[in-house]
Design a protein around this motif. Structure first.
Motif, PDB file in Angstrom:
ATOM      1  N   LYS A 450     -27.549 -33.716 -50.140  1.00 29.74           N
ATOM      2  CA  LYS A 450     -27.954 -33.486 -50.970  1.00 29.74           C
ATOM      3  C   LYS A 450     -29.283 -33.134 -50.592  1.00 29.74           C
ATOM      4  O   LYS A 450     -29.709 -32.592 -50.141  1.00 29.74           O
ATOM      5  CB  LYS A 450     -28.875 -35.014 -50.204  1.00 29.74           C
ATOM      6  CG  LYS A 450     -30.771 -35.375 -51.678  1.00 29.74           C
ATOM      7  CD  LYS A 450     -31.047 -36.683 -50.869  1.00 29.74           C
ATOM      8  CE  LYS A 450     -30.415 -37.459 -51.504  1.00 29.74           C
ATOM      9  NZ  LYS A 450     -31.171 -39.115 -51.331  1.00 29.74           N
ATOM     10  N   PRO A 451     -29.178 -31.694 -52.145  1.00 36.61           N
ATOM     11  CA  PRO A 451     -29.915 -30.203 -52.417  1.00 36.61           C
ATOM     12  C   PRO A 451     -31.386 -30.520 -52.622  1.00 36.61           C
ATOM     13  O   PRO A 451     -31.465 -32.066 -52.830  1.00 36.61           O
ATOM     14  CB  PRO A 451     -29.353 -30.252 -53.503  1.00 36.61           C
ATOM     15  CG  PRO A 451     -27.694 -30.738 -54.117  1.00 36.61           C
ATOM     16  CD  PRO A 451     -27.923 -32.064 -53.037  1.00 36.61           C
ATOM     17  N   GLN A 452     -31.676 -30.344 -51.398  1.00 37.52           N
ATOM     18  CA  GLN A 452     -33.563 -30.816 -51.083  1.00 37.52           C
ATOM     19  C   GLN A 452     -34.388 -29.459 -52.140  1.00 37.52           C
ATOM     20  O   GLN A 452     -33.489 -28.811 -52.858  1.00 37.52           O
ATOM     21  CB  GLN A 452     -34.133 -30.137 -50.602  1.00 37.52           C
ATOM     22  CG  GLN A 452     -33.071 -31.317 -48.738  1.00 37.52           C
ATOM     23  CD  GLN A 452     -33.789 -32.323 -49.407  1.00 37.52           C
ATOM     24  OE1 GLN A 452     -34.362 -32.787 -48.583  1.00 37.52           O
ATOM     25  NE2 GLN A 452     -32.103 -33.011 -49.769  1.00 37.52           N
ATOM     26  N   ALA A 453     -35.473 -30.158 -53.120  1.00 38.59           N
ATOM     27  CA  ALA A 453     -36.201 -29.367 -53.620  1.00 38.59           C
ATOM     28  C   ALA A 453     -36.353 -28.699 -53.404  1.00 38.59           C
ATOM     29  O   ALA A 453     -36.803 -27.434 -54.694  1.00 38.59           O
ATOM     30  CB  ALA A 453     -37.450 -30.603 -54.442  1.00 38.59           C
ATOM     31  N   SER A 454     -36.045 -28.028 -53.096  1.00 37.31           N
ATOM     32  CA  SER A 454     -37.144 -26.373 -52.012  1.00 37.31           C
ATOM     33  C   SER A 454     -35.868 -25.256 -52.113  1.00 37.31           C
ATOM     34  O   SER A 454     -35.634 -24.283 -52.773  1.00 37.31           O
ATOM     35  CB  SER A 454     -37.264 -26.458 -50.922  1.00 37.31           C
ATOM     36  OG  SER A 454     -36.135 -26.941 -49.458  1.00 37.31           O
ATOM     37  N   SER A 455     -34.839 -26.472 -52.868  1.00 38.62           N
ATOM     38  CA  SER A 455     -33.320 -25.031 -53.237  1.00 38.62           C
ATOM     39  C   SER A 455     -33.864 -23.836 -54.008  1.00 38.62           C
ATOM     40  O   SER A 455     -33.451 -23.327 -53.912  1.00 38.62           O
ATOM     41  CB  SER A 455     -32.218 -25.825 -52.998  1.00 38.62           C
ATOM     42  OG  SER A 455     -32.401 -27.036 -52.210  1.00 38.62           O
ATOM     43  N   LEU A 456     -34.184 -24.765 -55.445  1.00 37.44           N
ATOM     44  CA  LEU A 456     -35.190 -23.825 -56.272  1.00 37.44           C
ATOM     45  C   LEU A 456     -35.629 -23.561 -56.815  1.00 37.44           C
ATOM     46  O   LEU A 456     -36.941 -24.379 -56.492  1.00 37.44           O
ATOM     47  CB  LEU A 456     -33.698 -24.659 -57.531  1.00 37.44           C
ATOM     48  CG  LEU A 456     -32.345 -24.989 -57.927  1.00 37.44           C
ATOM     49  CD1 LEU A 456     -32.585 -26.126 -58.721  1.00 37.44           C
ATOM     50  CD2 LEU A 456     -31.635 -24.096 -57.936  1.00 37.44           C
ATOM     51  N   ASP A 457     -35.726 -22.574 -56.988  1.00 38.85           N
ATOM     52  CA  ASP A 457     -37.030 -21.667 -56.468  1.00 38.85           C
ATOM     53  C   ASP A 457     -37.177 -20.410 -57.504  1.00 38.85           C
ATOM     54  O   ASP A 457     -36.659 -19.655 -57.263  1.00 38.85           O
ATOM     55  CB  ASP A 457     -38.593 -21.083 -55.829  1.00 38.85           C
ATOM     56  CG  ASP A 457     -39.922 -20.209 -55.984  1.00 38.85           C
ATOM     57  OD1 ASP A 457     -40.527 -20.959 -56.949  1.00 38.85           O
ATOM     58  OD2 ASP A 457     -40.610 -20.601 -54.254  1.00 38.85           O
ATOM     59  N   LYS A 462     -45.726 -14.145 -60.970  1.00 38.46           N
ATOM     60  CA  LYS A 462     -46.117 -15.164 -61.334  1.00 38.46           C
ATOM     61  C   LYS A 462     -45.663 -16.093 -62.056  1.00 38.46           C
ATOM     62  O   LYS A 462     -46.374 -17.172 -62.313  1.00 38.46           O
ATOM     63  CB  LYS A 462     -47.466 -14.820 -61.779  1.00 38.46           C
ATOM     64  CG  LYS A 462     -48.866 -14.220 -61.297  1.00 38.46           C
ATOM     65  CD  LYS A 462     -50.744 -13.693 -61.008  1.00 38.46           C
ATOM     66  CE  LYS A 462     -50.940 -13.550 -60.687  1.00 38.46           C
ATOM     67  NZ  LYS A 462     -52.522 -12.946 -61.113  1.00 38.46           N
ATOM     68  N   ARG A 463     -44.369 -15.800 -62.603  1.00 37.27           N
ATOM     69  CA  ARG A 463     -43.966 -16.447 -63.572  1.00 37.27           C
ATOM     70  C   ARG A 463     -41.938 -16.859 -62.986  1.00 37.27           C
ATOM     71  O   ARG A 463     -42.218 -16.120 -61.980  1.00 37.27           O
ATOM     72  CB  ARG A 463     -43.629 -15.167 -64.817  1.00 37.27           C
ATOM     73  CG  ARG A 463     -44.904 -14.333 -65.548  1.00 37.27           C
ATOM     74  CD  ARG A 463     -44.703 -13.772 -66.653  1.00 37.27           C
ATOM     75  NE  ARG A 463     -45.122 -13.570 -67.051  1.00 37.27           N
ATOM     76  CZ  ARG A 463     -45.256 -12.752 -68.424  1.00 37.27           C
ATOM     77  NH1 ARG A 463     -44.254 -12.394 -68.607  1.00 37.27           N
ATOM     78  NH2 ARG A 463     -46.751 -12.096 -69.361  1.00 37.27           N
ATOM     79  N   SER A 464     -41.698 -17.406 -63.538  1.00 37.39           N
ATOM     80  CA  SER A 464     -40.631 -18.252 -63.459  1.00 37.39           C
ATOM     81  C   SER A 464     -39.243 -16.592 -64.252  1.00 37.39           C
ATOM     82  O   SER A 464     -39.470 -16.234 -65.199  1.00 37.39           O
ATOM     83  CB  SER A 464     -39.684 -19.193 -64.332  1.00 37.39           C
ATOM     84  OG  SER A 464     -40.818 -20.284 -64.106  1.00 37.39           O
ATOM     85  N   LYS A 465     -38.486 -16.604 -63.891  1.00 39.84           N
ATOM     86  CA  LYS A 465     -37.260 -15.642 -63.921  1.00 39.84           C
ATOM     87  C   LYS A 465     -36.138 -16.308 -63.564  1.00 39.84           C
ATOM     88  O   LYS A 465     -35.770 -16.233 -62.537  1.00 39.84           O
ATOM     89  CB  LYS A 465     -37.665 -14.021 -62.876  1.00 39.84           C
ATOM     90  CG  LYS A 465     -36.531 -13.537 -63.474  1.00 39.84           C
ATOM     91  CD  LYS A 465     -36.792 -12.602 -64.950  1.00 39.84           C
ATOM     92  CE  LYS A 465     -36.047 -11.475 -65.438  1.00 39.84           C
ATOM     93  NZ  LYS A 465     -36.188 -11.005 -66.593  1.00 39.84           N
ATOM     94  N   VAL A 466     -35.116 -16.578 -64.301  1.00 37.05           N
ATOM     95  CA  VAL A 466     -33.625 -16.933 -64.581  1.00 37.05           C
ATOM     96  C   VAL A 466     -33.229 -15.975 -65.460  1.00 37.05           C
ATOM     97  O   VAL A 466     -32.906 -16.778 -67.121  1.00 37.05           O
ATOM     98  CB  VAL A 466     -34.114 -18.202 -64.660  1.00 37.05           C
ATOM     99  CG1 VAL A 466     -32.659 -19.078 -64.312  1.00 37.05           C
ATOM    100  CG2 VAL A 466     -34.819 -19.152 -63.435  1.00 37.05           C
ATOM    101  N   ALA A 467     -31.727 -15.578 -65.205  1.00 36.61           N
ATOM    102  CA  ALA A 467     -30.927 -14.880 -66.051  1.00 36.61           C
ATOM    103  C   ALA A 467     -30.001 -14.337 -65.415  1.00 36.61           C
ATOM    104  O   ALA A 467     -29.398 -14.225 -64.491  1.00 36.61           O
ATOM    105  CB  ALA A 467     -32.238 -13.305 -66.862  1.00 36.61           C
ATOM    106  N   ALA A 468     -28.804 -14.402 -66.870  1.00 35.66           N
ATOM    107  CA  ALA A 468     -27.128 -14.622 -66.053  1.00 35.66           C
ATOM    108  C   ALA A 468     -27.676 -12.321 -66.282  1.00 35.66           C
ATOM    109  O   ALA A 468     -28.355 -12.463 -67.712  1.00 35.66           O
ATOM    110  CB  ALA A 468     -26.500 -14.974 -67.003  1.00 35.66           C
TER     111      ALA A 468
END
Length: 568
Positions: A450-457, A462-468
């Motif tokens: 069970k992956p924990q919630a803290s895994s994905l941050d 101050k901003r989210s940064k998610v990019a391929a």
């Protein structure tokens, strides 16, 4: 149209941010233009637009969407026609940065479900990226009018409005035939099928197009492995080699086509377009290519079926490593693949850890089992099939010990396959070997994690940064997810989709509540019911350039996240 023209006249020569006034919806004669996102400057990522074309103005027929796979095939055909039309247009308007660029998420050799084109109940939605023209950071209104009022309508005229019945029907008939073969495979315990006459070699190491050469050897089926599969739209069945579930070895000398065959099989999880040479090379869609991967992160994986009794009493039922070795990484990838639903493993000895694949008789004599933590794959592969119904296709050129456990042995000789199962079994029976089996009585259970919630941050500052970043890297907050060795990701748009899905999972707070397998099941259900765009921030606008990944590759990215935290 008139409103759009007025805006462009008004902002001509102004600062680039004046282009923001274009956002909105504009009715043209044969389509509606949606300008969803305007880039901040000419050097930024291009602007996003959608072209909404009423189906009543196209040749599309209702029966062409009668199955999900047919619908994807029609969308793919339209995307290819738009890409071709763009390629033949003069799309460079001059100016700075990306001025005048027009692109669509162009399909390659595989047919993937994409967000580039979507068939709705009444319309065809075509998503494009465009570079709004500028000189320096000044709006070039005249060139923008040419792009929006001349070039883009011409692209539609040369693509969806010029699409011919025969083109679509040919694509749909191929789709039906590939579907029929996959159904036949399910009912006849086949893990792979390679049609007679298939062209397996590729143009080069960086090109997935078929090799065009007088020296290319078309695939010839061994008589003992030949099967016939009836398919729609053809009077005669398709002949080819069927690979049964179980354990299959692909053997032969170097440079005789072993890896070429395996590579074609690993890509057979996807359908291919006509002319690719692998149209009828089809593989169990849950087959997973696994390999050694020195240095990868492993988080709380039960690798005890393969590795036990580490020095200093280190446990392997919840094994974690920041810098895994070849053998431990390969063991972990197999267990993670089983957890994610793999039904077949594809392995090439060239990319495997030698000590994971085999421990021969002489090494057993020198290093006793109580001093060797690794149980080699050869001693687990049969248990894997008997207990978990997971087949293995293995390229092996260096160890005949695998003859003992193989159900089928295929010899590649000058790119031609031969069934040598009987000869291999005779050799195994008649040769003297004192090699001891080390696998115990069972393979072992696959533990739920069970992956924990803290895994994905995703926060970076101050901003989210998610990019391929291309095909092999996802930037996720302050860390990178490296999927260089997840070899069945074939398109950067799949990588972008994986990034979007992980970010969606973080925002929905699904982690901490679900096991890996339950999480994948929930994601797959949403993909089937709501589509890829439902994982984006603005599903009713331009959904981005995304292509559907398998849950196996999504799980692979999650497992390579260096911030992953697990509870078993």
């Amino acid at each position: 149209m008139d409103k759009l023209r007025d805006i462009l006249n008004r902002i001509d020569g102004k600062g680039y941010k004046a282009y923001k006034d274009l956002r909105g919806k504009y009715r043209f004669n044969d389509f509606t233009l949606h300008i969803d996102h305007v880039q901040g400057d000419p050097f930024a990522a291009p602007s996003k637009i959608r072209l909404e074309v009423p189906k009543s103005k196209t040749i599309l027929r209702e029966d062409w969407e009668s199955t999900p796979s047919r619908k994807v095939r029609v969308e793919d055909t339209i995307a290819r026609s738009v890409a071709s039309a763009i390629r033949h247009q003069e799309t460079q308007a001059g100016g700075s940065g990306k001025s005048g660029v027009i692109t669509i998420d162009r399909p390659a050799q595989e047919v993937l479900q994409r967000t580039a084109v979507e068939l709705t109940a009444n319309a065809v939605i075509i998503c494009l990226s465009i570079g709004l023209p500028a000189r320096g950071r000044k709006v070039l209104g005249k060139q923008a009018k040419k792009m929006l009022f001349t070039i883009i309508p011409q692209v539609l005229n040369d693509s969806i409005f010029s699409l011919e019945d025969d083109t679509v029907v040919e694509a749909i008939e191929l789709c039906d035939q590939q579907d029929a073969i996959r159904e036949f495979m399910k009912g006849n315990n086949l893990v792979a099928f390679i049609a007679e006459g298939s062209i397996l070699p590729r143009e080069s190491g960086i090109s997935d197009r078929p090799l065009r050469s007088d020296d290319v050897v078309a695939f010839v089926t061994p008589a003992s492995l030949s099967i016939s599969i009836p398919v729609p739209h053809k009077k005669e069945p398709i002949q080819g080699m069927g690979i049964q579930k179980g354990i299959t070895l692909i053997v032969g000398g170097g440079y005789h086509g072993k890896s070429t065959l395996l590579e074609a099989i690993e890509r057979g999880i996807y359908d291919h377009i006509s002319g690719d040479g692998r149209e009828f090379v089809l593989t169990d869609p849950n087959a997973m290519k696994v390999r050694a991967e020195d240095g990868r992160k492993i988080t709380s994986v039960d690798i005890s079926p393969f590795i036990q009794n580490l020095p200093f009493g280190k446990a392997t039922t919840q094994f974690t490593s920041e810098d895994a070795s070849g053998s431990t990484s390969q063991a972990a990838t197999i267990i993670e693949s089983l957890e994610a639903g793999a039904s077949a493993l594809l392995i090439d000895e060239d990319t495997s850890a030698t000590n994971f694949m085999i421990r021969d008789e002489r090494m057993q004599q020198l290093v006793s089992k109580d001093k060797e933590p690794i149980t080699p794959f050869i001693d687990k592969v049969k248990q894997l099939y008997e207990e978990h119904e997971v087949s293995t296709l293995l390229v092996m050129g260096g160890s005949g010990d695998y003859f003992d456990v193989a159900d089928t042995v295929i010899l590649m000789d000058q790119y031609r396959p031969f069934d040598v199962t009987s000869e291999a079994k005779d050799i195994a029976r008649n040769s003297i070997s004192n090699r001891k089996r080390e696998g115990g009585e069972r393979f072992g259970d696959v533990q739920s994690r069970k992956p924990q919630a803290s895994s994905l941050d995703s926060r970076k500052g101050k901003r989210s940064k998610v990019a391929a970043r291309g095909l092999h890297t996802i930037q996720y907050g302050t860390t990178d997810i490296k999927i260089d060795f997840v070899e069945q990701v074939t398109d950067a748009s799949q990588t972008r989709a994986i990034a979007e899905i992980l970010h969606f999972v973080e925002k929905k707070k699904w982690l901490g509540l679900l096991s890996v397998s339950d999480l994948l099941e929930r994601i797959e259900t949403q993909l089937n019911e709501k589509g890829l765009a439902s994982f984006t921030d603005f599903p009713n606008q331009h959904p981005g350039d995304l292509a559907r990944p398998r849950m196996l590759e999504l799980a692979s990215a999650l497992n390579r996240l260096r911030t992953l935290a697990i509870r078993q």
